[in-house]
Scaffold this motif. Structure first.
Motif, mmCIF file in Angstrom:
data_model
loop_
_atom_site.group_PDB
_atom_site.id
_atom_site.type_symbol
_atom_site.label_atom_id
_atom_site.label_comp_id
_atom_site.label_asym_id
_atom_site.label_seq_id
_atom_site.Cartn_x
_atom_site.Cartn_y
_atom_site.Cartn_z
ATOM 1 N N ASN A 73 0.822 -1.204 0.000
ATOM 2 C CA ASN A 73 0.000 0.000 0.000
ATOM 3 C C ASN A 73 0.864 1.265 0.000
ATOM 4 O OD1 ASN A 73 -2.526 0.914 -0.252
ATOM 5 N ND2 ASN A 73 -3.208 0.399 1.814
ATOM 6 N N GLY A 74 1.965 1.217 -0.698
ATOM 7 C CA GLY A 74 2.823 2.384 -0.812
ATOM 8 C C GLY A 74 3.781 2.613 0.348
ATOM 9 N N GLN A 75 3.670 1.795 1.401
ATOM 10 C CA GLN A 75 4.558 1.988 2.546
ATOM 11 C C GLN A 75 5.680 0.953 2.542
ATOM 12 O OE1 GLN A 75 1.582 1.787 5.715
ATOM 13 N NE2 GLN A 75 2.241 3.844 6.293
ATOM 14 N N ASN A 76 6.907 1.422 2.744
ATOM 15 C CA ASN A 76 8.033 0.516 2.808
ATOM 16 C C ASN A 76 7.951 -0.316 4.091
ATOM 17 O OD1 ASN A 76 10.475 -0.740 3.150
ATOM 18 N ND2 ASN A 76 11.675 0.963 2.333
ATOM 19 N N VAL A 77 7.752 -1.604 3.935
ATOM 20 C CA VAL A 77 7.521 -2.505 5.064
ATOM 21 C C VAL A 77 8.643 -2.433 6.094
ATOM 22 C CG1 VAL A 77 7.453 -4.947 5.668
ATOM 23 C CG2 VAL A 77 6.085 -4.095 3.769
ATOM 24 N N TRP A 78 9.868 -2.343 5.623
ATOM 25 C CA TRP A 78 11.002 -2.397 6.554
ATOM 26 C C TRP A 78 11.380 -1.033 7.114
ATOM 27 C CZ3 TRP A 78 12.798 -6.394 9.158
ATOM 28 C CH2 TRP A 78 12.345 -7.649 8.733
ATOM 29 N N ALA A 79 10.649 0.019 6.723
ATOM 30 C CA ALA A 79 10.941 1.339 7.289
ATOM 31 C C ALA A 79 9.904 1.715 8.335
ATOM 32 C CB ALA A 79 10.978 2.388 6.177
ATOM 33 N N LEU A 80 8.919 0.818 8.569
ATOM 34 C CA LEU A 80 7.833 1.154 9.486
ATOM 35 C C LEU A 80 8.322 1.204 10.931
ATOM 36 C CD1 LEU A 80 5.124 -1.206 8.010
ATOM 37 C CD2 LEU A 80 5.297 1.270 7.685
ATOM 38 N N LYS A 81 7.724 2.133 11.693
ATOM 39 C CA LYS A 81 8.064 2.241 13.112
ATOM 40 C C LYS A 81 6.791 2.532 13.904
ATOM 41 C CE LYS A 81 12.870 3.780 13.187
ATOM 42 N NZ LYS A 81 13.101 4.304 11.834
ATOM 43 N N GLY A 82 6.840 2.177 15.205
ATOM 44 C CA GLY A 82 5.787 2.570 16.140
ATOM 45 C C GLY A 82 4.379 2.284 15.651
ATOM 46 N N GLY A 83 3.565 3.335 15.568
ATOM 47 C CA GLY A 83 2.157 3.195 15.218
ATOM 48 C C GLY A 83 1.953 2.593 13.838
ATOM 49 N N GLN A 84 2.818 2.969 12.904
ATOM 50 C CA GLN A 84 2.700 2.436 11.549
ATOM 51 C C GLN A 84 2.962 0.932 11.522
ATOM 52 O OE1 GLN A 84 5.593 4.940 9.582
ATOM 53 N NE2 GLN A 84 3.982 5.829 8.306
ATOM 54 N N LEU A 85 3.941 0.520 12.330
ATOM 55 C CA LEU A 85 4.271 -0.902 12.393
ATOM 56 C C LEU A 85 3.090 -1.677 12.975
ATOM 57 C CD1 LEU A 85 6.219 -3.213 12.053
ATOM 58 C CD2 LEU A 85 7.234 -2.636 14.246
ATOM 59 N N LYS A 86 2.489 -1.096 14.013
ATOM 60 C CA LYS A 86 1.335 -1.731 14.620
ATOM 61 C C LYS A 86 0.200 -1.869 13.603
ATOM 62 C CE LYS A 86 0.379 -2.688 19.117
ATOM 63 N NZ LYS A 86 0.183 -2.556 20.480
ATOM 64 N N ALA A 87 -0.007 -0.830 12.821
ATOM 65 C CA ALA A 87 -1.052 -0.856 11.791
ATOM 66 C C ALA A 87 -0.718 -1.921 10.743
ATOM 67 C CB ALA A 87 -1.174 0.513 11.140
ATOM 68 N N PHE A 88 0.575 -2.040 10.417
ATOM 69 C CA PHE A 88 1.007 -3.053 9.447
ATOM 70 C C PHE A 88 0.678 -4.460 9.956
ATOM 71 C CE2 PHE A 88 4.341 -6.160 8.443
ATOM 72 C CZ PHE A 88 4.265 -6.205 7.058
ATOM 73 N N ARG A 89 0.929 -4.687 11.242
ATOM 74 C CA ARG A 89 0.645 -6.003 11.818
ATOM 75 C C ARG A 89 -0.841 -6.350 11.751
ATOM 76 N NH1 ARG A 89 5.019 -8.612 11.054
ATOM 77 N NH2 ARG A 89 6.780 -8.126 12.391
ATOM 78 N N ARG A 90 -1.688 -5.308 11.815
ATOM 79 C CA ARG A 90 -3.126 -5.575 11.689
ATOM 80 C C ARG A 90 -3.506 -5.875 10.248
ATOM 81 N NH1 ARG A 90 -6.970 -1.483 14.949
ATOM 82 N NH2 ARG A 90 -8.477 -2.709 13.769
ATOM 83 N N GLN A 91 -2.741 -5.277 9.348
ATOM 84 C CA GLN A 91 -3.103 -5.362 7.940
ATOM 85 C C GLN A 91 -2.620 -6.635 7.254
ATOM 86 O OE1 GLN A 91 -1.923 -2.685 4.657
ATOM 87 N NE2 GLN A 91 -2.677 -1.125 6.062
ATOM 88 N N VAL A 92 -1.484 -7.175 7.712
ATOM 89 C CA VAL A 92 -0.842 -8.293 7.025
ATOM 90 C C VAL A 92 -0.725 -9.489 7.969
ATOM 91 C CG1 VAL A 92 1.226 -9.027 5.797
ATOM 92 C CG2 VAL A 92 0.481 -6.649 5.676
ATOM 93 N N GLN A 93 -1.344 -10.596 7.620
ATOM 94 C CA GLN A 93 -1.355 -11.758 8.507
ATOM 95 C C GLN A 93 -0.958 -13.051 7.786
ATOM 96 O OE1 GLN A 93 -2.030 -12.434 11.913
ATOM 97 N NE2 GLN A 93 -1.327 -10.313 11.876
#
Lengths: 277, 275, 281
Positions: A73-93
């Motif tokens: 979704n346009g976000q670099n998976v390995w650059a995520l931090k904090g809140g964004q990382l948490k959101a990523f974990r909800r989005q990708v399973q």
């Protein structure tokens, strides 16, 4: 093809070869680029050592790539931090292969299903339980069984629970690693059916890794063939299977023992010694 | 159900458990069970052989040997329980942290454990006691430290096994924190082998405590302990053998009890022996 | 059907003949039957597929032919290997048969090979056990065997250890070991499940070749319909301990009689896409 949701760009992964290692680094994945469109299923097929599972784990942010970039979704998976990382974990399973080790043997199914919600602070305990009940029903299990431990379920039931766990956070992407490889064919057929129904209902984008070409053909829109960490070819599933553009793919397809073989080739050919002819 | 137990193996557990609980009972209720005070001198009855009044006879100061053995059980049990706990808790933390984080954390922690492990236990205990000072509490700490590397290794091996399971990967993928993964996913699954090790460590702790007080480094007279009783009894072997036989039998029974319990638990927890 | 097989073979009798085999285990409350009244024949030179899902009793059936069932198993019925009444044999007599007249190729070669013994020695082990041959003659035979399973560079390979072999090579070594004494029957228990498809294809081709060259009978246990279709002459379909259907491969696949067989065929995904697209012959 609509805009890509998952974009893998020139991704490589090397293992070993650290400062003190005398062994040369092992290239598990080399320079792979792939993109998956929204609501599509990308099948990744390959034999052992092809790097298909490593690639999947890099997209899941469990193994860090040595080089390259993965965006969802346009976000670099390995650059995520904090809140964004948490959101990523909800989005990708993920949904993993082995029903026997997919669940902590000491937690009840309810506790396994509600744990992701707890981690993300979603709902009250009662709401979480309701959500678990609802999902168990959706995957075709009796919610009354939710207090049982994992070992009290069959392999097929466990994979149903694994699917329920994967979607409980309402993800947009589900990554499956050989989810039906350990199952009997009759059970596999049911679990595959459930997987694609849920995928359609929730509008999921999925990557489905398997060594089983027939399964890949059944579930995928597009397929990527991997060998020794490299991408051999990629394209719409029917094109690749019916007109493989590459020798490796051709050999792989030819090697698959196929029940239809008996129908097409064996009938009447009378090559074996006990044939009634 | 939190622990999977094969109850077919319950006989060993029951036998060991019986001895262990009998000893624990005696230790806890020493003041009720013991016929006399362990400190009361009976100068008229020094070195009296076993009789109706003194079932295990009296020592060189006329104190009742049975009562002293019973009170000594208190110290032995206390030291053994707390030392095993020290070993279990710190060993588990060190081992599972080493396994979970791997890399240099693992390297540093486990090399340090190996250094500790390379000393003979009794020598390490004596050195630690010399550094800490002579007391019951310090013998507990010293013995506990000796146990840490054993527990740490076991915890690390078990944790590495659990780490390979997909449920740990799933836990990472839902965004669980490291501490939460360690506590929720890993610890409950490495607990069984550690519990077995604890039972075995327990009997070893009894032996070590006796050795330390035999050497004069543990419990100090007049406080009774099996080790210092043995040490005194040694001087009277020829004419008052009961002085050393009584604490010797107590040590033997305790070690037997805990080892049997440990073996039984090991079998009961072992999935390969399970039906 | 039986007549067709016998007639085509022109042989005196089947290599393996199982009649009314029932294998049961004492459960908590009652006797659990893992195999129920199974009868099957394997004729000389035939590759017979025994197919079923987990719990179908396929492995138990095959293991009872070589008498390697768990001790607690209670076996009824008769099993004949040629003229031999296997169930009446003593354990010592059975040991003489195993590895000599009946060979077993296991599912996982890596688990079955001794990691600390050189390949050459291991492949020659059945000969060492059953015949009093000289070391040099055994060595010559091992060289032949490895060549027959397409392991090249034999002198070098004989000196190597199992971990130096790939999965497919390990399985070939196991097959070579099975062939060492020209067995009448080879029992292959899902020997390709752990292998990649391309390697599996090579192993299956090899087994067919071995049958064509040596005329040995092969019982092939599998859960994969595709393998049965490509490899076997005759098929027994098992479900929950019973044989639900038997027939030649063409019949089983083109005109299945049992509901269970039909369900199995429908459940198996095809590499040619949805089933209705498969051209019917």
């Amino acid at each position: 093809m609509s805009e890509p949701l998952i974009d893998i760009k020139n991704v490589s992964k090397e293992f070993g070869g650290g400062l003190f290692s005398r062994l040369a680094p092992f290239k598990a994945v080399s320079d792979i680029s792939l993109s998956v469109a929204r609501n599509q299923t990308m099948g990744i097929v390959g034999e052992s050592g092809s790097g298909k599972s490593t690639l999947l784990r890099m997209v899941l942010r469990l193994i860090q790539p040595t080089s390259g970039e993965i965006t969802i979704n346009g976000q670099n998976v390995w650059a995520l931090k904090g809140g964004q990382l948490k959101a990523f974990r909800r989005q990708v399973q993920p949904v993993f292969q082995n029903p026997a080790s997919s669940f902590n043997p000491r937690h009840s199914i309810q506790s396994i299903l509600t744990a992701p919600l707890e981690v993300h602070g979603i709902g009250t305990p009662a709401e979480r339980r309701d959500r678990a009940v609802e999902l168990l029903e959706r995957v075709g299990l009796d919610p009354a069984m939710r207090h049982r431990l994992p070992h009290q379920f069959s392999g097929g039931q466990k994979q149903r629970i694994a699917i329920a766990r994967a979607v409980i956070l309402g993800p947009t992407v589900v990554l499956a690693d050989e989810p039906t490889s350990a199952l009997d064919v009759s059970v596999q057929a049911q679990v595959l059916k459930l997987f694609s129904d849920i995928k359609d209902d929730l509008g999921l984008t999925t990557i489905f890794v398997s060594h089983n070409l027939a399964v890949i053909r059944q579930v995928s829109d597009r397929v990527a063939v991997m060998q020794h960490g490299r991408l051999v070819e990629e394209g719409p599933v029917d094109d690749i299977f019916d007109n493989p553009g590459n020798d490796y793919t051709r050999n792989l397809i030819a090697a698959v023992p196929d029940p239809a073989f008996a129908r097409r080739n064996r009938a009447g050919t009378a090559v074996h010694p006990v044939s009634p002819a | 159900m939190t622990l999977d137990i094969n109850w077919r193996r319950w006989r060993l557990v029951a036998f060991g458990g019986f001895i262990v609980s009998a000893i624990l009972f005696v230790a806890i209720f020493a003041n009720v069970v013991a016929p006399y005070s362990p400190y009361d001198l009976d100068v008229a009855n020094m070195l009296a052989p076993p009789s109706g009044a003194h079932l295990l006879g009296t020592d060189e100061l006329g104190r009742d040997v049975l009562s002293r053995v019973i009170y000594a059980a208190r110290i032995s049990m206390m030291v053994a329980v707390l030392a095993s706990m020290v070993g279990l808790i710190f060993g588990t933390i060190i081992g599972s942290v080493a396994a979970y984080f791997g890399g240099w954390v693992d390297m540093v922690l486990m090399r340090f454990m190996e250094v500790l492990f390379s000393f003979p236990a009794i020598l390490l205990a004596v050195v630690l006691m010399a550094a800490l000072g002579t007391s019951v509490v310090n013998s507990m700490i010293a013995i506990g430290i000796i146990f840490i590397p054993g527990f740490a290794r076991l915890a690390r091996a078990a944790a590495i096994d659990v780490l390979r399971k997909q449920y740990v990967e799933s836990a990472r993928a839902v965004g669980m924190s490291n501490t939460r993964i360690l506590v929720r996913e890993i610890l409950p699954n490495i607990f069984a082998p550690l519990l077995v090790e604890a039972a075995v460590a327990f009997s070893y702790a009894v032996l070590l405590e006796s050795a330390l007080s035999f050497l004069g480094l543990g419990a100090q007279p007049p406080e009774p302990s099996w080790g210092n009783m043995l040490n005194v009894g040694r001087g009277f072997m020829a004419n008052a053998a009961w002085l050393s036989l009584a604490p010797g039998m107590a040590i033997f029974l305790t070690v037997l009890g805990f080892n049997t319990l440990g073996d039984g638990l090991r079998d009961a927890f072992d999935p390969h022996l399970r039906d | 059907m039986q007549d067709i097989r016998k007639h085509a073979q022109g042989a005196a009798g089947p290599t393996l003949s199982i009649r009314n085999l029932t294998v049961s285990f004492a459960g908590r409350r009652q006797l659990v039957q893992a195999v129920k009244n199974v009868s099957l024949d394997i004729w000389p030179g035939e590759i017979v597929g025994i197919i079923g899902e987990s719990g179908s009793g396929k492995t138990m059936t095959a293991l009872s032919a070589i008498r390697l069932l768990p001790h607690k198993a209670q076996v009824e019925g008769t099993i004949h290997l040629g003229e031999r009444d296997v169930l009446s044999y003593t354990e010592k007599q059975m040991r003489a048969l195993r590895g000599d007249r009946i060979a077993m190729i296991p599912q996982d070669a890596m688990q079955s090979l001794n990691p600390s013994m050189r390949i050459g020695r291991q492949v020659g082990e059945p000969i060492e056990l059953h015949r009093k041959d000289s070391a040099s003659r055994i060595k010559t035979r091992v060289r032949e065997l490895l060549a027959s399973v397409k392991i090249g560079d034999t002198d070098q390979r004989m000196q190597e250890y199992p971990h130096q072999f790939s999965g497919g090579m390990q399985q070939r070594a196991m097959i070579a070991m099975g062939l060492a004494l020209d067995p009448e029957l080879i029992i292959a228990d899902e020997p390709t499940t752990a292998l990649d498809v391309t390697v599996q294809a090579e192993v299956l081709r090899l087994l067919r070749e071995i049958r064509d060259n040596t005329g040995t009978s092969i019982a092939f246990i599998t859960h994969e319909l595709g393998i049965v279709a490509e490899l076997c002459d005759w098929v027994y379909v098992m479900n929950k301990g019973e044989v639900v259907e038997q027939g030649c491969v063409d019949q089983i696949f083109n005109d299945p009689q049992a509901d269970y067989t039909r369900m199995l065929l429908d459940a198996t995904p095809s590499i040619h896409g949805p089933r209705d697209e498969v051209p019917n012959v």
